[in-house]
Design a protein around this motif. Structure first.
Motif, PDB file in Angstrom:
ATOM      1  N   LYS A  94       0.809  -1.225   0.000  1.00 58.05           N
ATOM      2  CA  LYS A  94       0.000   0.000   0.000  1.00 58.05           C
ATOM      3  C   LYS A  94       0.839   1.270   0.000  1.00 58.05           C
ATOM      4  CE  LYS A  94      -0.814   0.795   4.952  1.00 58.05           C
ATOM      5  NZ  LYS A  94      -1.848   1.049   5.968  1.00 58.05           N
ATOM      6  N   TYR A  95       2.166   1.127   0.075  1.00 52.84           N
ATOM      7  CA  TYR A  95       3.036   2.301   0.126  1.00 52.84           C
ATOM      8  C   TYR A  95       3.755   2.510  -1.205  1.00 52.84           C
ATOM      9  CZ  TYR A  95       2.283   1.643   5.104  1.00 52.84           C
ATOM     10  OH  TYR A  95       1.698   1.482   6.332  1.00 52.84           O
ATOM     11  N   VAL A  96       4.035   3.754  -1.521  1.00 50.81           N
ATOM     12  CA  VAL A  96       4.784   4.089  -2.728  1.00 50.81           C
ATOM     13  C   VAL A  96       6.163   3.436  -2.662  1.00 50.81           C
ATOM     14  CG1 VAL A  96       5.892   5.985  -3.950  1.00 50.81           C
ATOM     15  CG2 VAL A  96       3.552   6.253  -3.119  1.00 50.81           C
ATOM     16  N   ASP A  97       6.559   2.795  -3.747  1.00 52.82           N
ATOM     17  CA  ASP A  97       7.832   2.077  -3.798  1.00 52.82           C
ATOM     18  C   ASP A  97       8.943   3.040  -4.220  1.00 52.82           C
ATOM     19  OD1 ASP A  97       9.801   0.177  -3.829  1.00 52.82           O
ATOM     20  OD2 ASP A  97       9.150  -0.766  -5.712  1.00 52.82           O
ATOM     21  N   ALA A  98       9.471   3.757  -3.242  1.00 55.86           N
ATOM     22  CA  ALA A  98      10.557   4.705  -3.498  1.00 55.86           C
ATOM     23  C   ALA A  98      11.421   4.797  -2.244  1.00 55.86           C
ATOM     24  CB  ALA A  98      10.001   6.078  -3.874  1.00 55.86           C
ATOM     25  N   PRO A  99      12.259   3.779  -2.014  1.00 56.09           N
ATOM     26  CA  PRO A  99      13.025   3.698  -0.753  1.00 56.09           C
ATOM     27  C   PRO A  99      13.849   4.941  -0.443  1.00 56.09           C
ATOM     28  CG  PRO A  99      13.198   1.651  -1.992  1.00 56.09           C
ATOM     29  CD  PRO A  99      12.518   2.635  -2.891  1.00 56.09           C
ATOM     30  N   ASP A 100      14.460   5.543  -1.467  1.00 54.95           N
ATOM     31  CA  ASP A 100      15.306   6.712  -1.211  1.00 54.95           C
ATOM     32  C   ASP A 100      14.469   7.885  -0.697  1.00 54.95           C
ATOM     33  OD1 ASP A 100      17.841   8.201  -1.373  1.00 54.95           O
ATOM     34  OD2 ASP A 100      16.786   9.322  -2.943  1.00 54.95           O
ATOM     35  N   LEU A 101      13.291   8.090  -1.293  1.00 55.62           N
ATOM     36  CA  LEU A 101      12.431   9.175  -0.836  1.00 55.62           C
ATOM     37  C   LEU A 101      11.960   8.937   0.598  1.00 55.62           C
ATOM     38  CD1 LEU A 101      10.237   9.995  -3.986  1.00 55.62           C
ATOM     39  CD2 LEU A 101      12.445  10.945  -3.283  1.00 55.62           C
ATOM     40  N   TRP A 102      11.665   7.713   0.938  1.00 52.91           N
ATOM     41  CA  TRP A 102      11.248   7.401   2.315  1.00 52.91           C
ATOM     42  C   TRP A 102      12.377   7.705   3.296  1.00 52.91           C
ATOM     43  CZ3 TRP A 102       6.483   6.252   4.089  1.00 52.91           C
ATOM     44  CH2 TRP A 102       5.516   5.872   3.168  1.00 52.91           C
ATOM     45  N   GLY A 123       3.966   0.767   9.836  1.00 50.98           N
ATOM     46  CA  GLY A 123       2.629   0.482   9.339  1.00 50.98           C
ATOM     47  C   GLY A 123       1.631   1.591   9.534  1.00 50.98           C
ATOM     48  N   GLU A 124       2.081   2.783   9.988  1.00 47.77           N
ATOM     49  CA  GLU A 124       1.153   3.884  10.260  1.00 47.77           C
ATOM     50  C   GLU A 124       1.387   5.079   9.347  1.00 47.77           C
ATOM     51  OE1 GLU A 124      -1.359   3.751  12.160  1.00 47.77           O
ATOM     52  OE2 GLU A 124      -0.978   1.982  13.379  1.00 47.77           O
ATOM     53  N   ALA A 125       2.297   4.964   8.389  1.00 49.46           N
ATOM     54  CA  ALA A 125       2.606   6.084   7.498  1.00 49.46           C
ATOM     55  C   ALA A 125       1.475   6.301   6.493  1.00 49.46           C
ATOM     56  CB  ALA A 125       3.907   5.801   6.752  1.00 49.46           C
ATOM     57  N   ALA A 126       1.465   7.489   5.885  1.00 49.25           N
ATOM     58  CA  ALA A 126       0.621   7.718   4.714  1.00 49.25           C
ATOM     59  C   ALA A 126       1.217   6.932   3.549  1.00 49.25           C
ATOM     60  CB  ALA A 126       0.564   9.204   4.386  1.00 49.25           C
ATOM     61  N   PHE A 127       0.438   6.678   2.514  1.00 51.98           N
ATOM     62  CA  PHE A 127       0.942   5.842   1.428  1.00 51.98           C
ATOM     63  C   PHE A 127       2.109   6.502   0.697  1.00 51.98           C
ATOM     64  CE2 PHE A 127      -2.186   8.372  -0.958  1.00 51.98           C
ATOM     65  CZ  PHE A 127      -1.499   8.665  -2.128  1.00 51.98           C
ATOM     66  N   TYR A 128       2.228   7.835   0.781  1.00 46.06           N
ATOM     67  CA  TYR A 128       3.241   8.558   0.026  1.00 46.06           C
ATOM     68  C   TYR A 128       4.420   9.013   0.875  1.00 46.06           C
ATOM     69  CZ  TYR A 128       0.262  12.141   2.058  1.00 46.06           C
ATOM     70  OH  TYR A 128      -0.492  12.870   2.938  1.00 46.06           O
ATOM     71  N   GLY A 129       4.360   8.832   2.209  1.00 48.11           N
ATOM     72  CA  GLY A 129       5.474   9.295   3.016  1.00 48.11           C
ATOM     73  C   GLY A 129       5.241   9.133   4.502  1.00 48.11           C
ATOM     74  N   PRO A 130       6.319   9.262   5.309  1.00 49.25           N
ATOM     75  CA  PRO A 130       6.194   9.156   6.759  1.00 49.25           C
ATOM     76  C   PRO A 130       5.529  10.392   7.341  1.00 49.25           C
ATOM     77  CG  PRO A 130       8.402   9.833   6.177  1.00 49.25           C
ATOM     78  CD  PRO A 130       7.686   9.571   4.882  1.00 49.25           C
ATOM     79  N   LYS A 131       5.118  10.293   8.597  1.00 53.93           N
ATOM     80  CA  LYS A 131       4.484  11.442   9.231  1.00 53.93           C
ATOM     81  C   LYS A 131       4.712  11.420  10.729  1.00 53.93           C
ATOM     82  CE  LYS A 131       0.016   9.026   8.828  1.00 53.93           C
ATOM     83  NZ  LYS A 131      -0.883   9.079   9.968  1.00 53.93           N
ATOM     84  N   ILE A 132       4.618  12.599  11.312  1.00 49.36           N
ATOM     85  CA  ILE A 132       4.573  12.730  12.766  1.00 49.36           C
ATOM     86  C   ILE A 132       3.106  12.783  13.156  1.00 49.36           C
ATOM     87  CG2 ILE A 132       5.123  14.188  14.750  1.00 49.36           C
ATOM     88  CD1 ILE A 132       7.480  15.319  13.042  1.00 49.36           C
TER      89      ILE A 132
END
Length: 444
Positions: A224-232, A255-264
Motif C-alpha cells: 500500500k506504500y509508494v515504492d521509493a526507498p530513497d524518498l522514504w 505500518g502507520e505512514a501515509a501511502f506517500y510518506g512518513p508522518k509525525i
C-alpha cells in the motif's frame, strides 16, 4: 485519519503506557469515563446528533455545537494567518484522473467513495485536499522568492468508512479538515516541520489538552506504500530532524505512514486510554514529482519543491469529540457555547439583565439571560454550571451599574462595575486564556 492503535500494546511514552487506565480501573473510574463519552455527553449538551435518513457517520451540528466548531475554526484560521499562511478554497469533487495522478486511486481507493458518472466523465468525492493544493501551486510560475509558500484550507473531504468503525464524531464519513501544505526548498523542510509542531503545541495549550505521545509513523510491509526507498529515507530523516530540533520525545511505529510518506502523528487518549491521532506533520517528495511541480531557483534553473503536509487540530469532528471528553462539557471560556449567563434575581431586574446581555453580545461574547421564570436563583445557577461566567443582577446592582460575578470554578467576584467585568471577560476570551479570571482584583 489514522486508525486507532491499541494503547496497551504501544511502546511506553515517557515511561508510562498511555493505555495504563485500561487495566485495574475502578468502577468509579469506568463510570466517570462513561459520563464523559462524547457520544452521550455531546447529545445531552445539544452539540450534535444523527438521523438515519442522513446516514451513519454523518452527524449534524446543533447551534451549541456549531458555536464550539466556529470558535475552533476561527482560532485555527487566525493562528495560520499569523504564521504566514494564505487561505484558499477548493472543490470537494475532482475527476478520477486527478486521484490516479496523485496516487490515491492506486493506494487508497478502497477508502474512497465510488466514482460518479457525470457528462461522460467520472468524478469522485475527494479523500484528501493535497491534490487540489498541488494543482493550485502549479497553476502559475513560481519563484524561489515565494518559498516557503504556505497554503491552508478548512475543507471537506470524504472517507468510505465501514459502518462497524463509525462512532460519534471520532470516526465519520464527511470530515472537515484543518489542512495545510507548505511548498518549500529542501533546506527549509525541517524548519517548517518544526514550526508546525510549535503551532500544534500552542493550540493544545489554548484548548487545554495534552498529547499522549508523539509518534513517528513509518511504512510497514505490504503493497500500500509508494515504492521509493530513497524518498522514504530522506523524508524520515527530515521529520526526525524536526522532532529533535523541537526537543520532543517520540516513538517509531511501522505500518502507520501515509501511502506517500512518513508522518509525525500527535496522539491523544480518551478517559479509557484509547488512542487516536489528532494532529499530523508529513514530508512528501512523491506528489511534487507526480504533479511535476517546479519553481525557478536563484540560479535561474527549475527545481522541484518539497511538500510539507500539516494539520494543527486535525479534523474538526475529532477535535471537538476529544474536547468534550477532556473537559466534560466545561470548555475553556473561548470555546464555550454560552460564555456568559446573566441571572436577574427577580423579574424586576429583568430589563437590566436583558440590556446587559445585549452589551455582551455587542462585545462579541456568547451570552444569554436566565429568566426568573425558569426557577429560583439557586436552580438557575445549577443549570448554568458549565457556563464559565455567571453575572448576578439584584436590585442593588441594577441601581448602581454593578454585577456580582460567579465563576464556573466556584470563585465569586464583586460586586464590581459592569463595564470593568465585561472588559476583563472580553480580554480573557479574546486572548483565549485558560484561566477564567487570571489574578482577579479583590472585591471592594
Amino acid at each position: 485519519m489514522s486508525r486507532r492503535a491499541d494503547p496497551c500494546l504501544s511502546p511506553k511514552p515517557r515511561g508510562e503506557c498511555p493505555g495504563a487506565s485500561c487495566r485495574g480501573r475502578s468502577s468509579h473510574d469506568r463510570e466517570e469515563t462513561a459520563m464523559h463519552d462524547h457520544r452521550r455527553l455531546g447529545r445531552e449538551l445539544g452539540l450534535f446528533d444523527t438521523d438515519p435518513l442522513i446516514g451513519a457517520g454523518l452527524p449534524y451540528w446543533l447551534p451549541d455545537g456549531a458555536a464550539v466548531r466556529h470558535a475552533l475554526e476561527e482560532y485555527v484560521r487566525d493562528a495560520e494567518r499569523r504564521a504566514g499562511y494564505r487561505h484558499v478554497y477548493s472543490p470537494v469533487l475532482g475527476k478520477r484522473e486527478l486521484y490516479e495522478l496523485s496516487g490515491h486511486w492506486a493506494h487508497y481507493s478502497e477508502d474512497m467513495f465510488p466514482p460518479m458518472d457525470l457528462g461522460g466523465e467520472q468524478v469522485v468525492l475527494r479523500p484528501s485536499l493535497c491534490p487540489h493544493h498541488a494543482l493550485i501551486f502549479r497553476s502559475r510560475p513560481r519563484s524561489h522568492r515565494e518559498l516557503p509558500l504556505r497554503m491552508a484550507e478548512l475543507g471537506g473531504m470524504y472517507r468510505s468508512e465501514l459502518s462497524g468503525v463509525l462512532g460519534g464524531l471520532t470516526r465519520v464519513r464527511a470530515i472537515q479538515l484543518n489542512d495545510a501544505h507548505v511548498f518549500c526548498t529542501l533546506e527549509q523542510v525541517a524548519g517548517e516541520a518544526r514550526a508546525a509542531l510549535e503551532m500544534i503545541r500552542e493550540a493544545y495549550g489554548a484548548m487545554g489538552i495534552v498529547p499522549a505521545r508523539y509518534r513517528l509513523s513509518l511504512p510497514g510491509p505490504g503493497g500500500k506504500y509508494v515504492d521509493a526507498p530513497d524518498l522514504w529515507r530522506r523524508s524520515t530523516a527530515l521529520l526526525t530532524e524536526a522532532l529533535d530540533l523541537a526537543g520532543l520525545p517520540y516513538e517509531a511505529a511501522e505500518g502507520e505512514a501515509a501511502f506517500y510518506g512518513p508522518k509525525i502523528d500527535v496522539q491523544v487518549a480518551d478517559g479509557a486510554g484509547r488512542e487516536s491521532t489528532l494532529s499530523t506533520v508529513q514530508v512528501d517528495f512523491h506528489q511534487p514529482e507526480r504533479f511535476g511541480l517546479r519553481y525557478v531557483g536563484a540560479d535561474g534553473a527549475r527545481h522541484r519543491p518539497v511538500m510539507v503536509h500539516r494539520s494543527v487540530v486535525g479534523s474538526v469532528e475529532r477535535a471537538v469529540a476529544h474536547l468534550v471528553e477532556r473537559h466534560g462539557g466545561a470548555f475553556p471560556a473561548w470555546l464555550a457555547p454560552t460564555q456568559l449567563v446573566v441571572l436577574p434575581v427577580s423579574g424586576g431586574e429583568l430589563p437590566d439583565a436583558d440590556a446587559l446581555a445585549r452589551r455582551c453580545v455587542a462585545l462579541g461574547l456568547r451570552a444569554e439571560v436566565a429568566d426568573p421564570e425558569r426557577g429560583s436563583l439557586a436552580a438557575r445557577i445549577r443549570a448554568a454550571r458549565l457556563v464559565p461566567y455567571q453575572l448576578v443582577v439584584g436590585a442593588a446592582e441594577a441601581a448602581d451599574g454593578r454585577v456580582s460575578l460567579r465563576l464556573r470554578d466556584g470563585r465569586r467576584i464583586g460586586p464590581l462595575p459592569a463595564d470593568e467585568v465585561l472588559a476583563r471577560i472580553g480580554a480573557l476570551v479574546g486572548a483565549r486564556a485558560t484561566d477564567l479570571w487570571d489574578a482577579a482584583p479583590k472585591a471592594p
